[in-house]
Motif scaffolding. Sequence first.
Motif, PDB file in Angstrom:
ATOM      1  N   LYS A  77       2.164  -1.051   8.628  1.00  0.00           N
ATOM      2  CA  LYS A  77       2.047  -1.799   7.379  1.00  0.00           C
ATOM      3  C   LYS A  77       0.577  -2.084   7.099  1.00  0.00           C
ATOM      4  N   ASP A 100      -3.094  -7.499   5.100  1.00  0.00           N
ATOM      5  CA  ASP A 100      -3.100  -8.300   3.886  1.00  0.00           C
ATOM      6  C   ASP A 100      -4.512  -8.729   3.489  1.00  0.00           C
ATOM      7  N   PRO A 143      11.825  -2.232   3.756  1.00  0.00           N
ATOM      8  CA  PRO A 143      10.545  -1.759   4.291  1.00  0.00           C
ATOM      9  C   PRO A 143       9.468  -2.836   4.335  1.00  0.00           C
ATOM     10  N   ALA A 144       9.632  -3.917   3.574  1.00  0.00           N
ATOM     11  CA  ALA A 144       8.615  -4.974   3.566  1.00  0.00           C
ATOM     12  C   ALA A 144       8.702  -5.837   4.829  1.00  0.00           C
ATOM     13  N   GLU A 192       8.837  -6.689   8.684  1.00  0.00           N
ATOM     14  CA  GLU A 192       8.327  -6.109   9.936  1.00  0.00           C
ATOM     15  C   GLU A 192       9.494  -5.931  10.905  1.00  0.00           C
TER      16      GLU A 192
END
Length: 119
Positions: A94, A97, A34-35, A37
């Motif tokens: 997501k 950041d 899932p981290a 992309e």
Amino acid sequence: MIRASLIALALLLLAAPARAEDPDVIAPFRFTDPAKELTPVERQRALDYRGQLQNQLRELDQDEARGRLDPLDRRRLLDSRGELGRMDGVLAPKPSDGLGISGNRTLPSLSGRNPLLPP
């Protein structure tokens, strides 16, 4: 003893009809990171897989409402719900950041005055 076991096995197999028309679409090994992309092609495949899960879940929910589910189908129903939830998480946007525009901006004033200056 062996004969009784074979008879019991045969009865068990006859009692559980095969459902070739209802293949289980759950494949939890797909889209496991899932981290990372998703590429556009992977995203489309994930959307297609989620659609298959939604269809399976809808059919199982309908069968449950009609009282047609045996214990194995109830397990498939729970597994389908869990896998659909996982795929919703995989396909969710997501979080950023932290780079970019802050969420603490002041909104423009409707009166035309600068909201940071005293009246």
